[in-house]
Design a protein around this motif. Structure first.
Motif, PDB file in Angstrom:
ATOM      1  N   SER A  17       0.832  -1.204   0.000  1.00 41.26           N
ATOM      2  CA  SER A  17       0.000   0.000   0.000  1.00 41.26           C
ATOM      3  C   SER A  17       0.868   1.257   0.000  1.00 41.26           C
ATOM      4  O   SER A  17       2.003   1.241   0.499  1.00 41.26           O
ATOM      5  CB  SER A  17      -0.897   0.026   1.247  1.00 41.26           C
ATOM      6  OG  SER A  17      -1.785  -1.068   1.259  1.00 41.26           O
ATOM      7  N   ARG A  19       0.091   5.812   0.240  1.00 43.35           N
ATOM      8  CA  ARG A  19      -0.870   6.911   0.268  1.00 43.35           C
ATOM      9  C   ARG A  19      -0.235   8.144  -0.328  1.00 43.35           C
ATOM     10  O   ARG A  19       0.788   8.616   0.164  1.00 43.35           O
ATOM     11  CB  ARG A  19      -1.363   7.215   1.683  1.00 43.35           C
ATOM     12  CG  ARG A  19      -2.530   8.200   1.671  1.00 43.35           C
ATOM     13  CD  ARG A  19      -3.130   8.454   3.028  1.00 43.35           C
ATOM     14  NE  ARG A  19      -2.385   9.420   3.810  1.00 43.35           N
ATOM     15  CZ  ARG A  19      -2.900  10.153   4.797  1.00 43.35           C
ATOM     16  NH1 ARG A  19      -4.181  10.013   5.115  1.00 43.35           N
ATOM     17  NH2 ARG A  19      -2.136  10.993   5.476  1.00 43.35           N
ATOM     18  N   TYR A  56     -14.269   6.482  -9.894  1.00 44.37           N
ATOM     19  CA  TYR A  56     -13.039   5.707 -10.020  1.00 44.37           C
ATOM     20  C   TYR A  56     -12.946   5.059 -11.394  1.00 44.37           C
ATOM     21  O   TYR A  56     -13.961   4.692 -11.984  1.00 44.37           O
ATOM     22  CB  TYR A  56     -12.989   4.593  -8.969  1.00 44.37           C
ATOM     23  CG  TYR A  56     -12.897   5.073  -7.547  1.00 44.37           C
ATOM     24  CD1 TYR A  56     -14.048   5.280  -6.791  1.00 44.37           C
ATOM     25  CD2 TYR A  56     -11.659   5.308  -6.943  1.00 44.37           C
ATOM     26  CE1 TYR A  56     -13.976   5.725  -5.485  1.00 44.37           C
ATOM     27  CE2 TYR A  56     -11.575   5.738  -5.631  1.00 44.37           C
ATOM     28  CZ  TYR A  56     -12.738   5.952  -4.911  1.00 44.37           C
ATOM     29  OH  TYR A  56     -12.648   6.389  -3.612  1.00 44.37           O
ATOM     30  N   VAL A  60      -9.113   0.426 -10.789  1.00 46.72           N
ATOM     31  CA  VAL A  60      -8.700   0.658  -9.395  1.00 46.72           C
ATOM     32  C   VAL A  60      -9.856   0.530  -8.406  1.00 46.72           C
ATOM     33  O   VAL A  60      -9.638   0.629  -7.194  1.00 46.72           O
ATOM     34  CB  VAL A  60      -8.030   2.035  -9.220  1.00 46.72           C
ATOM     35  CG1 VAL A  60      -6.867   2.184 -10.193  1.00 46.72           C
ATOM     36  CG2 VAL A  60      -9.028   3.170  -9.370  1.00 46.72           C
ATOM     37  N   ARG A  63      -9.780  -1.029  -4.758  1.00 46.91           N
ATOM     38  CA  ARG A  63      -8.395  -1.032  -4.254  1.00 46.91           C
ATOM     39  C   ARG A  63      -7.934   0.359  -3.820  1.00 46.91           C
ATOM     40  O   ARG A  63      -7.161   0.493  -2.880  1.00 46.91           O
ATOM     41  CB  ARG A  63      -7.449  -1.552  -5.341  1.00 46.91           C
ATOM     42  CG  ARG A  63      -7.731  -2.968  -5.788  1.00 46.91           C
ATOM     43  CD  ARG A  63      -6.621  -3.495  -6.696  1.00 46.91           C
ATOM     44  NE  ARG A  63      -6.481  -2.712  -7.921  1.00 46.91           N
ATOM     45  CZ  ARG A  63      -5.353  -2.134  -8.311  1.00 46.91           C
ATOM     46  NH1 ARG A  63      -4.266  -2.227  -7.572  1.00 46.91           N
ATOM     47  NH2 ARG A  63      -5.309  -1.454  -9.454  1.00 46.91           N
ATOM     48  N   PHE A  64      -8.380   1.388  -4.524  1.00 43.97           N
ATOM     49  CA  PHE A  64      -7.962   2.766  -4.243  1.00 43.97           C
ATOM     50  C   PHE A  64      -9.123   3.545  -3.634  1.00 43.97           C
ATOM     51  O   PHE A  64     -10.287   3.314  -3.963  1.00 43.97           O
ATOM     52  CB  PHE A  64      -7.536   3.478  -5.524  1.00 43.97           C
ATOM     53  CG  PHE A  64      -6.261   2.978  -6.144  1.00 43.97           C
ATOM     54  CD1 PHE A  64      -5.639   1.818  -5.714  1.00 43.97           C
ATOM     55  CD2 PHE A  64      -5.674   3.684  -7.187  1.00 43.97           C
ATOM     56  CE1 PHE A  64      -4.461   1.357  -6.294  1.00 43.97           C
ATOM     57  CE2 PHE A  64      -4.506   3.253  -7.781  1.00 43.97           C
ATOM     58  CZ  PHE A  64      -3.906   2.083  -7.338  1.00 43.97           C
ATOM     59  N   LEU A  77      -4.896   9.862  -1.942  1.00 43.75           N
ATOM     60  CA  LEU A  77      -5.224   8.649  -2.680  1.00 43.75           C
ATOM     61  C   LEU A  77      -4.598   7.479  -1.921  1.00 43.75           C
ATOM     62  O   LEU A  77      -3.374   7.316  -1.916  1.00 43.75           O
ATOM     63  CB  LEU A  77      -4.696   8.680  -4.117  1.00 43.75           C
ATOM     64  CG  LEU A  77      -5.113   7.478  -4.967  1.00 43.75           C
ATOM     65  CD1 LEU A  77      -6.626   7.515  -5.231  1.00 43.75           C
ATOM     66  CD2 LEU A  77      -4.348   7.462  -6.294  1.00 43.75           C
ATOM     67  N   GLN A  78      -5.440   6.720  -1.250  1.00 45.49           N
ATOM     68  CA  GLN A  78      -4.989   5.506  -0.563  1.00 45.49           C
ATOM     69  C   GLN A  78      -5.000   4.370  -1.569  1.00 45.49           C
ATOM     70  O   GLN A  78      -6.043   4.044  -2.132  1.00 45.49           O
ATOM     71  CB  GLN A  78      -5.906   5.185   0.611  1.00 45.49           C
ATOM     72  CG  GLN A  78      -5.540   3.917   1.355  1.00 45.49           C
ATOM     73  CD  GLN A  78      -4.203   4.013   2.066  1.00 45.49           C
ATOM     74  OE1 GLN A  78      -3.908   5.025   2.693  1.00 45.49           O
ATOM     75  NE2 GLN A  78      -3.396   2.968   1.967  1.00 45.49           N
ATOM     76  N   MET A  79      -3.834   3.798  -1.798  1.00 43.31           N
ATOM     77  CA  MET A  79      -3.698   2.742  -2.797  1.00 43.31           C
ATOM     78  C   MET A  79      -3.353   1.440  -2.098  1.00 43.31           C
ATOM     79  O   MET A  79      -2.295   1.328  -1.467  1.00 43.31           O
ATOM     80  CB  MET A  79      -2.611   3.110  -3.811  1.00 43.31           C
ATOM     81  CG  MET A  79      -2.847   4.460  -4.482  1.00 43.31           C
ATOM     82  SD  MET A  79      -1.659   4.814  -5.792  1.00 43.31           S
ATOM     83  CE  MET A  79      -0.159   4.950  -4.834  1.00 43.31           C
ATOM     84  N   LEU A  82      -1.598  -3.099  -4.357  1.00 40.22           N
ATOM     85  CA  LEU A  82      -0.951  -2.560  -5.553  1.00 40.22           C
ATOM     86  C   LEU A  82      -0.423  -3.662  -6.455  1.00 40.22           C
ATOM     87  O   LEU A  82       0.017  -4.724  -5.983  1.00 40.22           O
ATOM     88  CB  LEU A  82       0.177  -1.615  -5.152  1.00 40.22           C
ATOM     89  CG  LEU A  82      -0.300  -0.232  -4.694  1.00 40.22           C
ATOM     90  CD1 LEU A  82       0.781   0.483  -3.899  1.00 40.22           C
ATOM     91  CD2 LEU A  82      -0.708   0.605  -5.895  1.00 40.22           C
ATOM     92  N   ASP A  86       0.181  -0.821 -11.809  1.00 39.11           N
ATOM     93  CA  ASP A  86      -0.099   0.486 -11.219  1.00 39.11           C
ATOM     94  C   ASP A  86       1.112   1.415 -11.287  1.00 39.11           C
ATOM     95  O   ASP A  86       1.017   2.591 -10.939  1.00 39.11           O
ATOM     96  CB  ASP A  86      -0.537   0.340  -9.759  1.00 39.11           C
ATOM     97  CG  ASP A  86      -1.865  -0.386  -9.613  1.00 39.11           C
ATOM     98  OD1 ASP A  86      -1.960  -1.234  -8.697  1.00 39.11           O
ATOM     99  OD2 ASP A  86      -2.790  -0.108 -10.398  1.00 39.11           O
ATOM    100  N   TYR A  90       2.127   9.662 -10.965  1.00 42.72           N
ATOM    101  CA  TYR A  90       0.781  10.040 -10.536  1.00 42.72           C
ATOM    102  C   TYR A  90       0.702  11.556 -10.404  1.00 42.72           C
ATOM    103  O   TYR A  90       1.549  12.177  -9.757  1.00 42.72           O
ATOM    104  CB  TYR A  90       0.428   9.363  -9.214  1.00 42.72           C
ATOM    105  CG  TYR A  90       0.044   7.912  -9.397  1.00 42.72           C
ATOM    106  CD1 TYR A  90       0.992   6.956  -9.745  1.00 42.72           C
ATOM    107  CD2 TYR A  90      -1.279   7.501  -9.246  1.00 42.72           C
ATOM    108  CE1 TYR A  90       0.638   5.635  -9.941  1.00 42.72           C
ATOM    109  CE2 TYR A  90      -1.643   6.183  -9.434  1.00 42.72           C
ATOM    110  CZ  TYR A  90      -0.679   5.246  -9.783  1.00 42.72           C
ATOM    111  OH  TYR A  90      -1.042   3.934  -9.975  1.00 42.72           O
TER     112      TYR A  90
END
Length: 123
Positions: A17, A19, A56, A60, A63-64, A77-79, A82, A86, A90
């Motif tokens: 993950s 952010r 979205y 994603v 997941r995001f 953006l919490q990812m 992954l 990806d 960004y």
């Protein structure tokens, strides 16, 4: 004109993950995240109009998570979960109305851009 500064990118293994954060100089009605991989076009990842309204990209969803702080001037953006696909630069974007448009995922809809932050996901 809105000045945008992204942070939080880095390298992570698949399944991990990260952010991302984006600080805006002033409040914008809608904000979004885009990404661009080498040799590919810039694509919309997620956008937010209010705390309730979010959109979205299919790639994603689940997941995001896109969100903003109480002032509305910091975008996140919490990812999670992954994947190597990806991997991209960004970018944060801001506009008065773009998030509510059917074609929100087109970069031409957005008027203000940050400089980008790199995300690299290794397998």
């Amino acid at each position: 004109q809105v000045q945008l500064v992204e942070s939080g990118g880095g390298s992570v293994q698949a399944g991990g993950s990260l952010r991302l954060s984006c600080t805006a100089s002033v409040y914008a009605n809608s904000m979004g995240w885009f990404r661009q991989a080498p040799g590919k076009e810039r694509e919309g990842v997620a956008a937010i109009g209010t705390d309730i309204f979010t959109v979205y990209a299919d790639s994603v969803k689940g997941r995001f998570i896109i969100s903003r702080d109480d002032s509305g001037e910091t975008l996140y953006l919490q990812m999670n979960s992954l994947k190597p696909e990806d991997t991209a630069m960004y970018y944060c974007a801001a506009d008065s109305t773009a998030a509510w448009k059917a074609d929100w995922n087109l970069q031409s809809r957005w008027n203000n851009w940050g400089q980008g932050t790199q995300v690299t996901v290794s397998s």
